[in-house]
Enzyme design. Structure first.
Site, PDB file in Angstrom:
ATOM      1  N   MET A 184      20.108  56.728  48.748  1.00 36.02           N
ATOM      2  CA  MET A 184      21.119  57.493  48.016  1.00 36.02           C
ATOM      3  C   MET A 184      22.264  57.682  49.000  1.00 36.02           C
ATOM      4  O   MET A 184      22.102  58.372  50.017  1.00 36.02           O
ATOM      5  CB  MET A 184      20.405  58.800  47.663  1.00 36.02           C
ATOM      6  CG  MET A 184      21.164  59.905  47.167  1.00 36.02           C
ATOM      7  SD  MET A 184      19.848  61.093  46.610  1.00 36.02           S
ATOM      8  CE  MET A 184      20.775  62.590  46.706  1.00 36.02           C
TER       9      MET A 184
ATOM     10  N   TYR B 113      19.805  69.617  53.746  1.00 37.15           N
ATOM     11  CA  TYR B 113      20.230  68.417  52.986  1.00 37.15           C
ATOM     12  C   TYR B 113      20.029  68.548  51.484  1.00 37.15           C
ATOM     13  O   TYR B 113      19.546  69.553  51.015  1.00 37.15           O
ATOM     14  CB  TYR B 113      19.656  67.124  53.562  1.00 37.15           C
ATOM     15  CG  TYR B 113      18.179  66.883  53.691  1.00 37.15           C
ATOM     16  CD1 TYR B 113      17.224  67.672  53.092  1.00 37.15           C
ATOM     17  CD2 TYR B 113      17.747  65.779  54.450  1.00 37.15           C
ATOM     18  CE1 TYR B 113      15.878  67.379  53.231  1.00 37.15           C
ATOM     19  CE2 TYR B 113      16.396  65.490  54.586  1.00 37.15           C
ATOM     20  CZ  TYR B 113      15.470  66.297  53.976  1.00 37.15           C
ATOM     21  OH  TYR B 113      14.147  66.006  54.105  1.00 37.15           O
ATOM     22  N   GLU B 114      20.535  67.565  50.767  1.00 37.98           N
ATOM     23  CA  GLU B 114      20.579  67.618  49.286  1.00 37.98           C
ATOM     24  C   GLU B 114      21.365  68.823  48.799  1.00 37.98           C
ATOM     25  O   GLU B 114      21.046  69.413  47.771  1.00 37.98           O
ATOM     26  CB  GLU B 114      19.159  67.669  48.702  1.00 37.98           C
ATOM     27  CG  GLU B 114      18.247  66.575  49.135  1.00 37.98           C
ATOM     28  CD  GLU B 114      18.817  65.191  48.891  1.00 37.98           C
ATOM     29  OE1 GLU B 114      19.562  65.022  47.908  1.00 37.98           O
ATOM     30  OE2 GLU B 114      18.530  64.285  49.673  1.00 37.98           O
ATOM     31  N   GLY B 115      22.438  69.170  49.518  1.00 41.62           N
ATOM     32  CA  GLY B 115      23.201  70.371  49.180  1.00 41.62           C
ATOM     33  C   GLY B 115      22.600  71.539  49.913  1.00 41.62           C
ATOM     34  O   GLY B 115      21.463  71.920  49.632  1.00 41.62           O
TER      35      GLY B 115
ATOM     36  N   GLN C   6      23.306  75.490  46.831  1.00 40.12           N
ATOM     37  CA  GLN C   6      22.335  75.742  45.758  1.00 40.12           C
ATOM     38  C   GLN C   6      22.595  77.109  45.129  1.00 40.12           C
ATOM     39  O   GLN C   6      22.526  77.267  43.906  1.00 40.12           O
ATOM     40  CB  GLN C   6      20.901  75.723  46.301  1.00 40.12           C
ATOM     41  CG  GLN C   6      20.497  74.441  46.999  1.00 40.12           C
ATOM     42  CD  GLN C   6      20.584  73.231  46.106  1.00 40.12           C
ATOM     43  OE1 GLN C   6      20.307  73.308  44.915  1.00 40.12           O
ATOM     44  NE2 GLN C   6      21.017  72.118  46.656  1.00 40.12           N
TER      45      GLN C   6
END
Lengths: 579, 579
Positions: free
Chosen positions: B164, B434-436, B441
């Site tokens: 990704m 990570y992943e925001g 969030q």
């Protein structure tokens, strides 16, 4: 690359404005000729230079290289040698040492500020002079005059360094079960045999000699912790001229591979009939060692604060520099510095308000120690004892919080070694563990300092704070007074519990006291503001920070009060198998 | 050496007793022939074997060796190859994949439990199958049939893996300002040019091909995040037989040196006119990528829980084994296991109660996703969306807390690499970033999921919980109902605030919701206990844990309610210089 600039402005604000220690120093016969505000400023500036220029820029390199053991010898990162030489030449190791033996005789409040800077610059490095200073405190208090004359001048000057050898593999904080023995020799010395682990600065070549303070048991020792004696065991025995000569039978077995503070040599030390000299009375070693440990426990607080201060500075710089996202309410067409994001401001303010309160707290506790020492003031000594476990545990717990939050401000870059933020997290983590885990600090606080005293010293302090704040209210007063009363009620309720419950509640109680006392620190910060002395920005920053702390951080104490008021018996009733 | 045993008992309790998903599966036409309780048990046991035997024992070795880049090639720790082969052969990568393309078609609730085990065993390793599964979700939903037929079977089978590619050096979560371009080529493909950073599993030799999902901008792209398209860029272009052939113009520039998850190759990837294929509509790439990111965000929760579970197991084993100190009220003449110390029990129970609630929560959210998918249920989809940021942020924040606390149980040994506890802290730390980041969030939760919806989905859920708990009360009811009402009031008050204030409060609001919903998880745990099915120890353990959580952990929400009710304007009023 992680930066650092010593926060001299805030340090001086604490010393001179919040606690007005320059006035105190001028009133003390032992201090008035040694130090005044200008001397203190000059000392702090010099210390700042060493920290900013000789240590901080290379702390990442020190982490990568670490202490290394080869053929029984420990070598350290290259720049440690020159930085240590600068410290020695400047007399920094003996900063608060007794002038009778060559120390500079400075008050603890000043040396604690220097400690903070050293810890910001490199916690691992700070341990070498730190352990030495601790060893000096123990020797000064417990050794005989001849021993003091022989060892203290060389330790104060930094020519030699010191260690503290307590832990054995099977005996961490449970010193009573230690196995190291001391056999009396014909010449009045002792032969020390046993193995100690986790010995910070146990072996290295920074100094010409290393003076180990070792706990061991005499043949006739009573069982348990009342049978422990303290011995001085030099790496090199001294010849008739007092110079290091013959190698003593102490050797490094290995060094630990750790999460952080890699520049610090954490050694397994083997004593194979090493020659040692009894310090203090037989079987009273633990009391002697506690002198040193209390000193170290304050230094732990400086480690928490020091790392957190550096973490804050870097996170703030990053937040001003990094363009990312559109701030709510700003120009939608271009990326803004992330300092504009409310959540980033929240994280930074949480760190900033804990750090600045922590600095005020550290100065306070150090000044109490000074008053205990110079005025022989029992009340100050009792309060310093009461606050020592909070200094150690609360300041290091908040230090980890701060470093983790500051790392978070960096997003993904915080996780990459290059930026230096992850090292601060790894380095500061040890401060919650060594010198007695924070859980042990909490037991010390809740059981020995509060319960055993029927809450006396703490409640009297809180009553005094209540009176002070009520009499001279400022913007912090209303919320602080409520919290102080809640803490008083909570302490009273704790006293009614049994010891097991008190032990279960100890950490939460210490934390609750920490959050409320930090609120008092913000009260003191506000009370010290003076528009004739301080810039409008400085005043607005302090006011804003106090406003934030009291409303958005101190409420954490409320959760703790609720927890402490709730039934925790489940923890005690579960069988081991049900965990 | 850090141990791990998959908590199959508690996993099954959650799947079958708490949420009764075996009954749900049997009602679904798409699932009833694929899975029943026994199949699920067998799958879980097989996954446990791989995790316990092929990964967990070597995770420390993987940390030490790490991913290494040499001459443009990334190699991984030796045992990753055999473990990955086991996963591929067992079809694990396609566990929840579409059976039409060779996936096993298992529900998310089951694969989420497998995720947890993989993360306990080795977070770094789990990312290789994890990213692949995420890529499959995006392709399944947005690619055309031909592309799906070409790529999905090989990805599900584990022969190829996925990535990704979002982040660029100047653009982290602010994807709108990315610079990577996609130029249309004559054959309908695109030439992708640009540089991406932080690409997990971006290059390695575990699989014969790597399928990059890349965000880039078409020449006619509108400005900002509405001009981003999604492209499939294989490492090796496929020949006419669908086999990897010609090397595409994508290469690894470097790999990052990180705090942890060292076995994961975190790559800088350079696309130099690499051939790519548009997935989905032009300029709609962000929506496509969010499909994948939402999937990943749930997996992050598993990382928090997985590391915390392993940390707990090790801390508990150590606490039973380590003899140290005399427990209050026990034999004063010998050292006791430290599990006897109330403060150690406190730490362990804090971890245990958060972990078990987290597992129930993860199962719940996954089951909502299943209901959204199989029943096309909008309410379930809305709730899964609402709870996804809590899964990601709260479970990873608590995951770090748990690992830090478990490390603390070890005292000094927790800081030594050998024991493996410090690795868990280093590894789990990334999941908050990570992943925001968890701050992002929280903004997603507070602004998009709560405020934009006028609190609708959340308040309806809380009302339903209130009704359920009032109607069928158990030992958790009284405290939980109070907390639910407090949360409802808090949410209502938040809705009246402006967006900037809501952004400032977002993290605290998410945390408050997390603590209260975990209270509901303990209610559900208690409600599922059945003396005919569960042992007396299991029931007593759950009851004790629930008792503890509701009284000694959930009150943290109260502090957050107070903070959220207090004026936070200082954070917004301080100028940048006053920080």
């Amino acid at each position: 690359m992680s930066l650092y600039q010593a926060p001299l402005n805030d340090i001086q604000f604490n010393l001179f404005d919040v606690w007005q220690l320059d006035q105190y120093w001028q009133q003390q016969p032992q201090l008035q000729d040694l130090i005044e505000a200008d001397t203190a400023k000059a000392i702090l500036e010099e210390a700042a230079k060493i920290c900013e220029q000789q240590l901080a820029p290379f702390s990442q390199a020190a982490d990568q290289r670490g202490a290394q053991l080869t053929d029984g010898k420990v070598t350290l990162p290259e720049h440690y040698y020159s930085a240590y030489q600068s410290l020695s030449e400047g007399g920094w190791t003996g900063l608060s040492g007794d002038p009778e033996y060559g120390g500079m005789g400075m008050p603890k409040a000043l040396s604690m500020m220097v400690d903070e800077m050293l810890c910001s610059a490199d916690i691992a490095f700070s341990l070498y002079p730190g352990l030495t200073a601790g060893a000096c405190v123990a020797l000064l208090q417990h050794a005989d005059d001849a021993t003091k004359a022989l060892y203290l001048p060389k330790l104060y000057s930094g020519e030699w360094s010191g260690t503290m050898c307590l832990t054995e593999a099977h005996a961490g904080s449970d010193l009573g079960i230690m196995r190291t023995t001391a056999k009396p020799a014909a010449d009045g010395s002792y032969q020390i045999s046993g193995s100690k682990i986790f010995i910070t600065a146990g072996e290295h070549d920074l100094t010409r000699n290393i003076i180990h303070l070792v706990l061991a048991k005499l043949p006739d020792a009573p069982a348990g912790s009342k049978g422990i004696s303290l011995f001085l065991v030099p790496k090199f025995l001294l010849n008739a001229n007092g110079e290091p000569a013959e190698r003593n039978n102490v050797s490094v077995g290995s060094i630990e591979h750790k999460m952080g503070i890699n520049g610090s040599a954490t050694c397994v030390l083997n004593f194979d009939g090493a020659t040692g000299y009894l310090i203090g009375e037989p079987h009273r070693g633990l009391a002697c060692m506690f002198t040193m440990m209390n000193y170290e426990r304050l230094s732990m607080g400086s480690q928490g604060l020091g790392a957190a201060e550096r973490a804050y500075q870097n996170a703030l710089a990053y937040a001003k520099d990094r363009l990312q996202g559109r701030t709510v309410g700003r120009d939608p067409n271009k990326a803004d510095p992330i300092l504009g994001h409310p959540d980033v401001r929240r994280m930074l303010l949480n760190i900033k308000t804990l750090n600045e309160a922590g600095r005020t707290f550290a100065t306070w506790v150090a000044s109490l120690l000074d008053k205990a020492k110079y005025d022989n003031c029992k009340l100050s000594a009792d309060r310093a004892n009461l606050l020592t476990p909070i200094t150690k545990a609360f300041m290091t717990d908040r230090g980890l919080d701060a470093c983790v939050n500051a790392q978070q401000v960096f997003g993904g870059h915080g996780y990459i070694k290059e930026w230096g933020m992850e090292q601060l997290v790894r380095d500061v983590r040890i401060a919650q563990i060594y010198e007695g885990t924070n859980g042990i600090q909490a037991l010390d606080f809740a059981l020995r300092k509060v319960a055993a005293d029927q809450g006396g010293v703490l409640q009297q302090l809180l009553t005094e704070i209540h009176t002070e704040v009520s009499t001279k209210p400022n913007a912090a007063a209303e919320l602080l007074l409520t919290a102080v009363v809640q803490l008083q009620d909570c302490v009273a309720a704790q006293l009614a519990k049994d010891t097991t419950q008190q032990a279960l509640d100890a950490c939460d109680l210490l934390d609750a006291a920490g959050y409320v006392l930090y609120g008092y620190m913000w009260y003191k910060n506000l009370a010290a503001l003076d528009s004739e002395k301080h810039s409008a920005d400085f005043i607005a920053a302090k006011q804003g920070a106090a406003h934030w702390y009291l409303r958005r951080v101190m409420p954490k104490a409320q959760a703790l009060f609720t927890q402490l008021g709730a039934d925790g018996s489940a923890a005690l009733q579960l069988t081991d198998e049900q965990f």
